[in-house]
Design an enzyme around this catalytic site. Structure first.
Site, PDB file in Angstrom:
ATOM      1  N   GLY A  21      -2.215   0.597   2.076  1.00 47.39           N
ATOM      2  CA  GLY A  21      -3.531   1.066   2.502  1.00 47.39           C
ATOM      3  C   GLY A  21      -4.641   0.147   2.027  1.00 47.39           C
ATOM      4  CD1 TRP A  50      -4.767  -1.073   8.390  1.00 50.98           C
ATOM      5  CD2 TRP A  50      -6.552  -0.264   7.327  1.00 50.98           C
ATOM      6  NE1 TRP A  50      -5.614  -0.535   9.334  1.00 50.98           N
ATOM      7  CE2 TRP A  50      -6.719  -0.031   8.720  1.00 50.98           C
ATOM      8  CE3 TRP A  50      -7.559   0.173   6.459  1.00 50.98           C
ATOM      9  CZ2 TRP A  50      -7.834   0.599   9.245  1.00 50.98           C
ATOM     10  CZ3 TRP A  50      -8.682   0.800   6.990  1.00 50.98           C
ATOM     11  CH2 TRP A  50      -8.805   1.002   8.378  1.00 50.98           C
ATOM     12  CG  HIS A  51      -9.437  -0.808   3.151  1.00 44.19           C
ATOM     13  ND1 HIS A  51      -8.407   0.078   2.959  1.00 44.19           N
ATOM     14  CD2 HIS A  51     -10.522  -0.053   3.412  1.00 44.19           C
ATOM     15  CE1 HIS A  51      -8.856   1.308   3.090  1.00 44.19           C
ATOM     16  NE2 HIS A  51     -10.141   1.266   3.363  1.00 44.19           N
ATOM     17  N   GLY A  52      -8.304  -5.217   3.978  1.00 40.49           N
ATOM     18  CA  GLY A  52      -8.714  -6.604   4.096  1.00 40.49           C
ATOM     19  C   GLY A  52      -7.744  -7.551   3.428  1.00 40.49           C
ATOM     20  CG  PHE A  87     -12.291  -3.000   6.416  1.00 42.04           C
ATOM     21  CD1 PHE A  87     -12.968  -1.891   5.960  1.00 42.04           C
ATOM     22  CD2 PHE A  87     -12.311  -4.147   5.649  1.00 42.04           C
ATOM     23  CE1 PHE A  87     -13.637  -1.925   4.747  1.00 42.04           C
ATOM     24  CE2 PHE A  87     -12.988  -4.182   4.431  1.00 42.04           C
ATOM     25  CZ  PHE A  87     -13.643  -3.058   3.984  1.00 42.04           C
TER      26      PHE A  87
END
Lengths: 361, 489
Positions: B331, B334-336, B489
């Site tokens: 997770g 996924w943000h960056g 994102f």
């Protein structure tokens, strides 16, 4: 129980120790003091006898020592009071908002330092957009052209350029009026700060025209001892710079072309204003480390060079570049800022020599 | 196209007006799809091809998966579909990051050569529309829904412009039926026009107003304070760092939930219901409660498509903790493409795992009546938020040494106050906006569905409230629309 008491005792001693080791009050001017001094200076009457040099630009010019430059010029029989109005994250677009205030002080010389960052898109969405090559027709630029052509009203009113500034000015105005009405005998916070500052400075008080001394480390203003954060004085080793470099990816297409760059247009307007007021303008490209230059893409380097060439030829100004000389020197506190350090005088010397060269030409 | 720009305002008004004018629902769908594609194309130019590719890819695979009866083949097709989606996401989002890490490793081992970066542009919304598509194929695979009958309907689901760029992450089984509902005449098969009714219009405008208020009045005016602290945090005292962390927590909440409100409002006006994304996260009493309140669409997606397939809490306790950690690690990633996001995710994974462990290990404490009292609830909130805001430091500060310094100062207080007092004095404006946020947030504790209540007011009072909000927003707007944080994102 005894364990809890012991723990409480140790913790209390720790808190007390931390509290006791606070910094002593010193005579340094802090950020707020600098703002007060700047406001006072800009609103004070001009001194016709005094010759002024203003240094403007971003944080990359903030490390220029006005005391050093003043003394250096004095050795060449040039008596100028030097002020450093560098602002972090300054760009020509931002500088244009306040240039009139500086012009009103009638400086003899304005030294303007800028670099690649001054012409780059800064917001993440702009940076991303810059990476997207517009192979297909671009509706966003078409919309911009239409809004400029039709002069859509929303951009025509000054208020909507920065409504927050108008609001804050209004709040300050009403606040000062209400203080005058309800608290007529009390001194304002600004006056109190001024008095404190005067007491901290030379016994003769803050005054334009007082001679500066040689042994002060760094004065953005004459007679004002400014606190330099410790991190600004550290000169990084090559390995440390490399670490900085490795954390910054090479990026390109962040500088829009000469004819489509808001900051270029702003710079041109600044130059026109200064020249129309017969203020001598010295432009220079602030130094960058080799590692910073390596983060630039070819397109950005090309666009920047085109901008420099166009400005130079259009306004018949020589623009000094310090990049070749400084790129591999050990003078950096980070990738693109020269450290403020007594062992790093080269930046001040070079700028002093440039100013002398311009003044004597 | 940022939501808080004149471009979007003109676009949205135009789209809504034309949308209302179109009588035939089928054409309304086509128009909505065209508008969504235009919205995407406006910012992303040729990268719209990726969005179209993802749409065609998963529509095709969805149909084949549904028709296939062989379970093994179904699974294989699903894997193909997921591979295509995630490869695209991985390539555009993480390639340069991977190259940078490889080069760093190379420098460490003194290798002379390094791989040049590809300098790929990150397609806007790729993280979000990839996840939308995954919910579609997985739901079909699990038999939870049939594939979309019309390609246009499916394409709208993927590209629906209010939520395309930064969520909320839609579920196919919740959104697609909305496109097929309200059949006027079952025999003729004609669909009634989607009407913009006054209730939806009022509610939608109220939501958007609140969204713009959170973003432009609060988040953008707190941002300078945050930037000052974390631009170069080295040298700041503990209390300044704590203040910066709280300010960033306020900023990111207002920024992201403001965006979500605008998205919700726009969707509501157009007659669609999309899920809420926030439920007062800073009143969470535990890490798991926080994730039931923060970015709800993402946390529920991670739960349903990652945590549960990994085994969830059905295996051993150790496996449960590991699953939590892995899910939050991914997770964060996924943000960056940056280690700070990974660290942020890992911290939250650690919090969740530790909390779970404490509940298992000390059930008497976990179920103590103290935590049901007011003081107990306040205590739980303060402890939870202490750790949440600690993790926000990792989210905000990219530079590792600055992150370590800031976290150390946050955890071990130095009790220095002089610099903090000076800092507060220098940044009074930002502090005031932060205080306004804190006060409004605390007041909202027991208030539910505030926007809905305001939208149900008499037209005169509703108009006065909205005008007041608009004046406040405009009065404190600095003239430059700031990016939404989650657009990155």
């Amino acid at each position: 129980m005894s364990l809890s008491i012991a723990f409480a005792l140790v913790f209390s001693l720790y808190v007390l120790d931390q509290y006791m080791t606070t910094n002593s009050i010193d005579s340094f001017v802090d950020t707020k003091g600098k703002i007060v001094l700047t406001k006072n200076f800009l609103s004070s009457p001009n001194n016709a006898d005094e010759k002024l040099i203003f240094i403007i630009g971003s944080s990359q010019v903030q490390s220029l020592n006005t005391t050093f430059i003043h003394n250096y010029l004095l050795e060449h029989s040039l008596n100028y009071t030097v002020y450093n109005f560098g602002q972090p994250a300054d760009t020509p677009t931002e500088r244009l908002k306040s240039i009139d205030t500086l012009i009103a002080k009638k400086p003899d010389v304005v030294v303007y330092g800028f670099s690649y960052r001054d012409f780059m898109s800064s917001s993440p969405s702009e940076l991303q957009n810059a990476k997207i090559v517009k192979y297909l027709p671009d509706p966003s630029s078409a919309f911009k052209k239409i809004s400029v052509t039709l002069n859509i009203p929303i951009t025509a009113f000054d208020f909507l350029e920065n409504p927050a500034k108008v609001t804050f000015d209004a709040i300050k105005f009403f606040s000062s009026i209400s203080k005058r009405i309800f608290l007529p005998t009390s001194k304002s916070a600004t006056n109190e700060t001024n008095l404190w500052l005067l007491n901290q400075l030379n016994p003769g008080g803050y005054g334009v025209g007082k001679s500066v001394t040689n042994d002060t480390t760094f004065w953005p203003f004459p007679n004002a001892n400014y606190r330099i954060p410790q991190r600004d004085t550290i000169i990084l080793t090559d390995d440390e710079l490399k670490n900085y470099y490795n954390r910054n990816a090479v990026a390109d297409n962040r500088i829009n072309s000469f004819d489509n760059n808001d900051n270029v247009a702003a710079l041109e307007e600044i130059i026109s204003k200064l020249q129309s007021h017969h203020i001598k303008l010295i432009l220079f490209i602030t130094p960058e480390s080799r590692y910073f230059l390596n983060t630039l893409g070819d397109s950005d380097k090309k666009e920047f060079n085109l901008i420099i060439q166009n400005i130079s030829s259009q306004y018949e100004l020589e623009i000094y570049s310090l990049n070749d000389k400084y790129a591999d020197l050990r003078v950096w506190k980070d990738l693109d800022h020269v450290a403020i350090n007594d062992n790093v005088t080269i930046y001040n010397k070079d700028m002093s020599n440039h100013i002398i060269q311009e003044l004597e030409s | 196209m940022l939501f808080n720009t004149i471009d979007f305002v003109i676009f949205f008004i135009t789209v809504t007006t034309l949308f209302v004018m179109i009588k035939n629902r089928k054409f309304q769908h086509i128009f909505l799809l065209a508008a969504s594609y235009f919205f995407f194309y406006y910012s992303s130019n040729y990268l719209i091809t990726l969005l179209i590719f993802t749409t065609i890819w998963d529509f095709y695979f969805g149909n084949i998966i549904w028709k296939t009866t062989d379970l093994r083949k179904k699974k294989l097709l699903l894997i193909c579909s997921l591979t295509g989606n995630l490869s695209l996401l991985g390539f555009f989002k993480y390639t340069d990051f991977a190259i940078t890490q490889f080069n760093l490793l190379g420098h460490y081992f003194d290798l002379q050569s390094s791989i040049p970066l590809l300098n790929l542009a990150l397609p806007i919304g790729i993280s979000f529309y990839t996840f939308h598509s995954i919910t579609y194929t997985v739901s079909i695979y699990r038999g939870q829904m049939p594939p979309a009958k019309s390609f246009v309907d499916y394409a709208i689901f993927v590209a629906f412009f209010p939520q395309l760029v930064a969520g909320p992450i839609l579920r196919a089984k919740e959104f697609l039926p909305q496109l097929r509902e309200k059949i006027e005449n079952v025999e003729s098969g004609r669909f009634r026009q989607i009407l913009v009714n006054s209730y939806n219009l009022k509610l939608g405008i109220t939501l958007m107003a609140f969204g713009f208020f959170k973003k432009m009045f609060l988040a953008d005016n707190i941002a300078p304070l945050v930037n000052e602290v974390f631009y170069q945090p080295m040298g700041h005292d503990s209390f300044t760092i704590v203040l910066g962390a709280i300010a960033f927590g306020a900023q990111i909440y207002c920024d992201f939930s403001g965006y979500t409100d605008i998205a919700l409002g726009a969707a509501t006006i157009l007659g669609f219901k999309i899920p809420i994304n926030f439920n007062k996260p800073y009143f969470a009493i535990s890490p798991s409660d926080f994730w039931r309140r923060w970015h709800i669409s993402l946390s529920s997606w991670l739960r349903d498509y990652l945590y549960i397939p990994l085994g969830g809490n059905q295996k051993s306790k150790t496996r449960t903790y590991l699953n939590l950690f892995i899910v939050m690690f991914l997770g964060g990633l996924w943000h960056g493409a940056s280690w700070n996001f990974v660290i942020w995710g890992m911290l939250h994974g650690l919090y969740l795992a530790c909390h779970k462990f404490m509940v298992h290990r000390f059930p008497k404490i976990a179920n103590s009546p103290f935590f049901k009292t007011k003081i107990g609830i306040v205590f739980s909130i303060l402890v939870t938020q202490y750790f949440v805001f600690l993790a926000w430091i990792a989210f905000r500060v990219k530079d590792t040494s600055s992150m370590v310094y800031s976290m150390q100062k946050y955890i071990i207080w130095d009790f220095q106050t002089k610099e903090t007092i000076q800092f507060v004095s220098d940044h009074g404006t930002g502090i005031i906006f932060l205080l306004i946020f804190v006060i409004l947030y605390l007041l909202s504790y027991r208030k539910e569905n505030l926007q809905e209540k305001i939208s149900s007011f008499n037209l005169k009072y509703w108009f006065i409230i909205l005008t007041s909000i608009a004046i406040l927003i405009l009065s404190f707007f600095n003239g430059k629309p700031e990016d939404f944080i989650y657009f990155k994102f």
